[in-house]
Design a protein around this motif. Structure first.
Motif, PDB file in Angstrom:
ATOM      1  N   TYR A 153       0.826  -1.210   0.000  1.00 30.79           N
ATOM      2  CA  TYR A 153       0.000   0.000   0.000  1.00 30.79           C
ATOM      3  C   TYR A 153       0.859   1.259   0.000  1.00 30.79           C
ATOM      4  O   TYR A 153       0.480   2.266  -0.596  1.00 30.79           O
ATOM      5  N   ILE A 204       0.393   7.869  -5.804  1.00 33.00           N
ATOM      6  CA  ILE A 204      -0.754   8.772  -5.815  1.00 33.00           C
ATOM      7  C   ILE A 204      -0.335  10.161  -5.352  1.00 33.00           C
ATOM      8  O   ILE A 204      -0.766  11.170  -5.916  1.00 33.00           O
ATOM      9  N   GLU A 253     -10.525  15.756 -10.539  1.00 31.66           N
ATOM     10  CA  GLU A 253      -9.562  14.647 -10.491  1.00 31.66           C
ATOM     11  C   GLU A 253      -8.944  14.525  -9.097  1.00 31.66           C
ATOM     12  O   GLU A 253      -8.769  13.419  -8.585  1.00 31.66           O
ATOM     13  N   ALA A 272     -11.321  12.743  -6.791  1.00 33.39           N
ATOM     14  CA  ALA A 272     -11.349  11.294  -7.017  1.00 33.39           C
ATOM     15  C   ALA A 272     -10.097  10.632  -6.433  1.00 33.39           C
ATOM     16  O   ALA A 272     -10.176   9.550  -5.833  1.00 33.39           O
ATOM     17  N   ILE A 273      -8.956  11.284  -6.595  1.00 32.43           N
ATOM     18  CA  ILE A 273      -7.704  10.745  -6.043  1.00 32.43           C
ATOM     19  C   ILE A 273      -7.778  10.714  -4.521  1.00 32.43           C
ATOM     20  O   ILE A 273      -7.325   9.764  -3.886  1.00 32.43           O
ATOM     21  N   LYS A 331     -10.402  10.306  -2.757  1.00 34.55           N
ATOM     22  CA  LYS A 331     -11.270   9.186  -2.387  1.00 34.55           C
ATOM     23  C   LYS A 331     -10.486   7.860  -2.447  1.00 34.55           C
ATOM     24  O   LYS A 331     -10.618   7.002  -1.579  1.00 34.55           O
ATOM     25  N   ILE A 332      -9.670   7.716  -3.482  1.00 33.66           N
ATOM     26  CA  ILE A 332      -8.831   6.522  -3.605  1.00 33.66           C
ATOM     27  C   ILE A 332      -7.901   6.406  -2.403  1.00 33.66           C
ATOM     28  O   ILE A 332      -7.742   5.318  -1.833  1.00 33.66           O
ATOM     29  N   LEU A 333      -7.297   7.524  -2.015  1.00 37.49           N
ATOM     30  CA  LEU A 333      -6.388   7.514  -0.862  1.00 37.49           C
ATOM     31  C   LEU A 333      -7.108   7.087   0.416  1.00 37.49           C
ATOM     32  O   LEU A 333      -6.553   6.334   1.223  1.00 37.49           O
ATOM     33  N   TYR A 393      -9.686   5.104   0.669  1.00 36.51           N
ATOM     34  CA  TYR A 393      -9.913   3.661   0.615  1.00 36.51           C
ATOM     35  C   TYR A 393      -8.613   2.872   0.822  1.00 36.51           C
ATOM     36  O   TYR A 393      -8.605   1.828   1.471  1.00 36.51           O
ATOM     37  N   LEU A 394      -7.516   3.370   0.287  1.00 34.87           N
ATOM     38  CA  LEU A 394      -6.234   2.694   0.483  1.00 34.87           C
ATOM     39  C   LEU A 394      -5.809   2.728   1.948  1.00 34.87           C
ATOM     40  O   LEU A 394      -5.307   1.729   2.477  1.00 34.87           O
TER      41      LEU A 394
END
Length: 152
Positions: free
Chosen positions: A2, A9, A120, A123-124, A126-128, A130-131
């Motif tokens: 991770y 990211i 963008e 969205a990034i 949000k990805i962070l 979840y990670l």
């Protein structure tokens, strides 16, 4: 695992920040060029700010004005942030009401580009999130396994 993904990211966030700052600088240079010979009442007052807080990229528009103190001395600047709403792009109406007629076309073009970056970056982010959650759950799972093996 991770950590590597999160680092990649963050590099992408760095790229978006650099791009947003370049766009904001371009807008500011236009602002200075257009305002240099205008009388104060006709000068454009829209400005865009780009700020980075850890892994979050913030891009805000503001309207500013100069306030002369009654006691004399240098003028002070007062900025008022414009309301964006829930979308990733400022409504054109907000910029139209806040800005001068000559600066609207450039401000709307700038906002279109910054809105894409804002979207963008959201969205990034949000990805962070979840990670980080997956990383936390992985640590909990490993600890649970270690605790159960230690109990035997």
């Amino acid at each position: 695992m991770y950590e590597n993904i999160i680092e990649q990211i963050r590099e992408k966030i760095d790229e978006l920040e650099a791009e947003a700052r370049a766009i904001a600088r371009e807008h500011w240079n236009y602002h200075i060029r257009e305002n240099i010979w205008k009388v104060p009442e006709e000068k454009g007052r829209l400005n865009v700010y780009v700020r980075r807080k850890r892994d979050t990229l913030e891009i805000h528009w503001s309207k500013f004005k100069f306030i002369k103190p009654t006691s004399g001395g240098p003028s002070k600047i007062r900025s008022t942030y414009l309301r964006k709403g829930k979308s990733h792009v400022y409504p054109s109406r907000v910029l139209t009401v806040a800005g001068q007629a000559f600066e609207l076309e450039v401000a709307l073009e700038t906002e279109e580009r910054l809105g894409a970056i804002r979207s963008e970056a959201w969205a990034i982010g949000k990805i962070l999130r979840y990670l980080r959650e997956a990383e936390k759950r992985q640590r909990q799972r490993v600890k649970l396994i270690e605790d159960s093996e230690g109990a035997e």
